[in-house]
Design a protein around this motif. Structure first.
Motif, PDB file in Angstrom:
ATOM      1  N   MET A 146     -55.577 -19.188  -3.638  1.00 52.47           N
ATOM      2  CA  MET A 146     -56.933 -18.796  -4.016  1.00 52.47           C
ATOM      3  C   MET A 146     -57.109 -18.852  -5.537  1.00 52.47           C
ATOM      4  N   LEU A 147     -58.354 -18.693  -5.991  1.00 48.86           N
ATOM      5  CA  LEU A 147     -58.643 -18.773  -7.420  1.00 48.86           C
ATOM      6  C   LEU A 147     -57.938 -17.681  -8.205  1.00 48.86           C
ATOM      7  N   ASP A 148     -57.704 -16.530  -7.565  1.00 48.12           N
ATOM      8  CA  ASP A 148     -57.035 -15.438  -8.276  1.00 48.12           C
ATOM      9  C   ASP A 148     -55.519 -15.557  -8.237  1.00 48.12           C
ATOM     10  N   GLY A 149     -54.996 -16.660  -7.688  1.00 46.73           N
ATOM     11  CA  GLY A 149     -53.559 -16.899  -7.669  1.00 46.73           C
ATOM     12  C   GLY A 149     -52.855 -16.452  -6.410  1.00 46.73           C
ATOM     13  N   ARG A 150     -53.525 -15.682  -5.576  1.00 47.35           N
ATOM     14  CA  ARG A 150     -52.883 -15.261  -4.330  1.00 47.35           C
ATOM     15  C   ARG A 150     -52.721 -16.445  -3.392  1.00 47.35           C
ATOM     16  N   ASP A 157     -36.407 -20.134  14.413  1.00 49.02           N
ATOM     17  CA  ASP A 157     -36.467 -21.273  15.333  1.00 49.02           C
ATOM     18  C   ASP A 157     -35.888 -22.532  14.707  1.00 49.02           C
ATOM     19  N   ARG A 158     -36.063 -22.685  13.396  1.00 51.19           N
ATOM     20  CA  ARG A 158     -35.720 -23.935  12.724  1.00 51.19           C
ATOM     21  C   ARG A 158     -34.335 -23.932  12.101  1.00 51.19           C
ATOM     22  N   LEU A 159     -33.605 -22.830  12.208  1.00 49.42           N
ATOM     23  CA  LEU A 159     -32.269 -22.724  11.625  1.00 49.42           C
ATOM     24  C   LEU A 159     -31.244 -22.440  12.724  1.00 49.42           C
ATOM     25  N   SER A 160     -30.007 -22.768  12.473  1.00 48.15           N
ATOM     26  CA  SER A 160     -28.953 -22.521  13.459  1.00 48.15           C
ATOM     27  C   SER A 160     -28.119 -21.305  13.084  1.00 48.15           C
ATOM     28  N   THR A 161     -28.707 -20.414  12.321  1.00 49.28           N
ATOM     29  CA  THR A 161     -28.011 -19.209  11.892  1.00 49.28           C
ATOM     30  C   THR A 161     -28.962 -18.024  11.941  1.00 49.28           C
ATOM     31  N   ASP A 162     -28.392 -16.830  12.168  1.00 51.30           N
ATOM     32  CA  ASP A 162     -29.203 -15.612  12.167  1.00 51.30           C
ATOM     33  C   ASP A 162     -29.497 -15.127  10.755  1.00 51.30           C
ATOM     34  N   VAL A 163     -28.808 -15.685   9.779  1.00 48.74           N
ATOM     35  CA  VAL A 163     -29.004 -15.280   8.386  1.00 48.74           C
ATOM     36  C   VAL A 163     -30.047 -16.193   7.748  1.00 48.74           C
ATOM     37  N   LEU A 164     -31.215 -15.637   7.482  1.00 51.85           N
ATOM     38  CA  LEU A 164     -32.308 -16.415   6.926  1.00 51.85           C
ATOM     39  C   LEU A 164     -32.302 -16.289   5.406  1.00 51.85           C
ATOM     40  N   PRO A 165     -32.129 -17.381   4.677  1.00 51.83           N
ATOM     41  CA  PRO A 165     -32.060 -17.311   3.213  1.00 51.83           C
ATOM     42  C   PRO A 165     -33.446 -17.194   2.592  1.00 51.83           C
ATOM     43  N   ILE A 166     -34.069 -16.054   2.804  1.00 51.56           N
ATOM     44  CA  ILE A 166     -35.429 -15.834   2.320  1.00 51.56           C
ATOM     45  C   ILE A 166     -35.498 -14.493   1.609  1.00 51.56           C
ATOM     46  N   THR A 167     -36.185 -14.437   0.493  1.00 53.40           N
ATOM     47  CA  THR A 167     -36.302 -13.188  -0.255  1.00 53.40           C
ATOM     48  C   THR A 167     -37.553 -12.436   0.168  1.00 53.40           C
ATOM     49  N   GLN A 168     -37.580 -11.140  -0.109  1.00 55.42           N
ATOM     50  CA  GLN A 168     -38.768 -10.349   0.189  1.00 55.42           C
ATOM     51  C   GLN A 168     -39.963 -10.817  -0.642  1.00 55.42           C
ATOM     52  N   ASP A 169     -39.703 -11.259  -1.856  1.00 52.53           N
ATOM     53  CA  ASP A 169     -40.791 -11.752  -2.704  1.00 52.53           C
ATOM     54  C   ASP A 169     -41.474 -12.960  -2.076  1.00 52.53           C
ATOM     55  N   VAL A 170     -40.658 -13.912  -1.589  1.00 51.38           N
ATOM     56  CA  VAL A 170     -41.221 -15.120  -0.979  1.00 51.38           C
ATOM     57  C   VAL A 170     -41.965 -14.772   0.302  1.00 51.38           C
ATOM     58  N   LEU A 171     -41.371 -13.900   1.128  1.00 52.43           N
ATOM     59  CA  LEU A 171     -42.013 -13.523   2.380  1.00 52.43           C
ATOM     60  C   LEU A 171     -43.339 -12.813   2.114  1.00 52.43           C
ATOM     61  N   ALA A 172     -43.367 -11.934   1.141  1.00 53.25           N
ATOM     62  CA  ALA A 172     -44.608 -11.239   0.792  1.00 53.25           C
ATOM     63  C   ALA A 172     -45.672 -12.233   0.328  1.00 53.25           C
ATOM     64  N   GLU A 173     -45.251 -13.220  -0.466  1.00 52.16           N
ATOM     65  CA  GLU A 173     -46.192 -14.226  -0.944  1.00 52.16           C
ATOM     66  C   GLU A 173     -46.753 -15.032   0.217  1.00 52.16           C
ATOM     67  N   MET A 174     -45.907 -15.420   1.159  1.00 51.52           N
ATOM     68  CA  MET A 174     -46.357 -16.200   2.305  1.00 51.52           C
ATOM     69  C   MET A 174     -47.328 -15.414   3.185  1.00 51.52           C
ATOM     70  N   LEU A 175     -47.104 -14.108   3.294  1.00 51.92           N
ATOM     71  CA  LEU A 175     -47.949 -13.271   4.132  1.00 51.92           C
ATOM     72  C   LEU A 175     -49.181 -12.765   3.386  1.00 51.92           C
ATOM     73  N   GLY A 176     -49.226 -12.983   2.072  1.00 53.87           N
ATOM     74  CA  GLY A 176     -50.383 -12.582   1.292  1.00 53.87           C
ATOM     75  C   GLY A 176     -50.493 -11.087   1.080  1.00 53.87           C
ATOM     76  N   VAL A 177     -49.335 -10.391   0.945  1.00 58.15           N
ATOM     77  CA  VAL A 177     -49.341  -8.944   0.736  1.00 58.15           C
ATOM     78  C   VAL A 177     -48.447  -8.602  -0.448  1.00 58.15           C
ATOM     79  N   ARG A 178     -48.559  -7.369  -0.919  1.00 58.55           N
ATOM     80  CA  ARG A 178     -47.698  -6.906  -2.010  1.00 58.55           C
ATOM     81  C   ARG A 178     -46.273  -6.704  -1.508  1.00 58.55           C
TER      82      ARG A 178
END
Length: 272
Positions: free
Chosen positions: A66-70, A164-185
């Motif tokens: 969005m225009l505000d960067g979110r 679904d797309r990985l063959s491991t239960d360990v997902l290399p994702i940070t909380q910052d990235v997940l929050a950004e993808m979901l559009g929340v703080r």
């Protein structure tokens, strides 16, 4: 992004599903690349010159800024599919931004070359039409999900989609990235993840989230994940293991299922 030695077509499920004659139409033009997390495959407004096929565990998300960067994620694409010029003929300005969330290898084909191959082969054209339908279904379901479902359900859905797309239960994702993808703080998301952790579904550590109880996480998620998954099965012939991992694409099986469904419908109409 770096050019690398060519990965096998078998490391992308969509390319693996190609018939040998169709593979031969594309193979001479497939360029191998290597992505790292944060690479932008294309930005909003950029002319899309290539179709990119993530390989192995590479994951790309389509996101709207969005225009505000979110920013909010609208679709997740891994080794089951492709991004860029899939629906169109390519060279049109991209509406969304394609960002690499999990780095790794990919193949890319110049959009004009792929379009020529699709025009030359009905079976190739049919496969990409089926995949385009599934990608659009994911986008449409994401719109409804973001508008109607609470953040805990959406977070669970996103983790399942990545799992679904990985063959491991360990997902290399940070909380910052997940929050950004979901559009929340991030602070808000941390509370949501803590709730899933306390209920034994996930374990959260620095730079990764581990799936501990997939079945419970599926129950915590909204219906959106299951609806998209079933559409991939019905239309594209997606095959999943018992642990939820996507392992194959069989368009012939999807076609057979569709023919059976049409036949059953016709029989019911005749009987009526």
């Amino acid at each position: 992004m770096a050019v690398t030695a060519a990965p096998s077509f078998g490391r992308n499920l969509l390319l693996r599903a190609l018939q040998p004659a169709d593979r031969a139409l594309i193979a001479p033009y497939a360029e191998p690349v290597e992505f790292v997390r944060g690479d932008v495959v294309f930005g909003s407004g950029d002319p899309v010159s290539h179709v990119t096929f993530p390989c192995d565990h590479t994951v790309v998300t389509l996101a709207i800024t969005m225009l505000d960067g979110r920013m909010a994620e609208t679709a997740t694409v891994g080794w089951e599919g492709a991004v860029g010029g899939v629906v169109s003929q390519g060279y049109l300005p991209a509406f969304s931004r394609a960002v690499v969330q999990i780095g790794g290898p990919a193949l890319r084909v110049e959009a004009g070359r792929l379009q020529a191959a699709k025009q030359a082969s009905r079976t190739l054209r049919n496969l990409f039409t089926r995949y385009s339908d599934c990608l659009i279904a994911q986008l449409l379901q994401s719109v409804a999900c973001n508008a109607l479902h609470p953040i805990e359900q959406r977070a669970a859905k996103w983790l399942l989609t990545l799992h679904d797309r990985l063959s491991t239960d360990v997902l290399p994702i940070t909380q910052d990235v997940l929050a950004e993808m979901l559009g929340v703080r991030r602070t808000y998301l941390s509370g949501v993840l803590r709730g899933l952790h306390d209920r034994g579904m996930i374990a959260v550590a620095r730079g990764r989230i581990t799936i501990r109880d997939r079945a419970a996480l599926e129950r915590a998620a909204c219906e959106c994940h299951d609806r998209v998954r079933r559409h991939f099965e019905d239309v594209l012939g997606a095959v999943y293991r018992d642990d939820g991992t996507l392992v194959a694409v069989d368009p012939a099986a999807a076609g057979a299922a569709g023919s059976a469904a049409q036949g059953g419908s016709a029989s019911r109409e005749k009987a009526a």
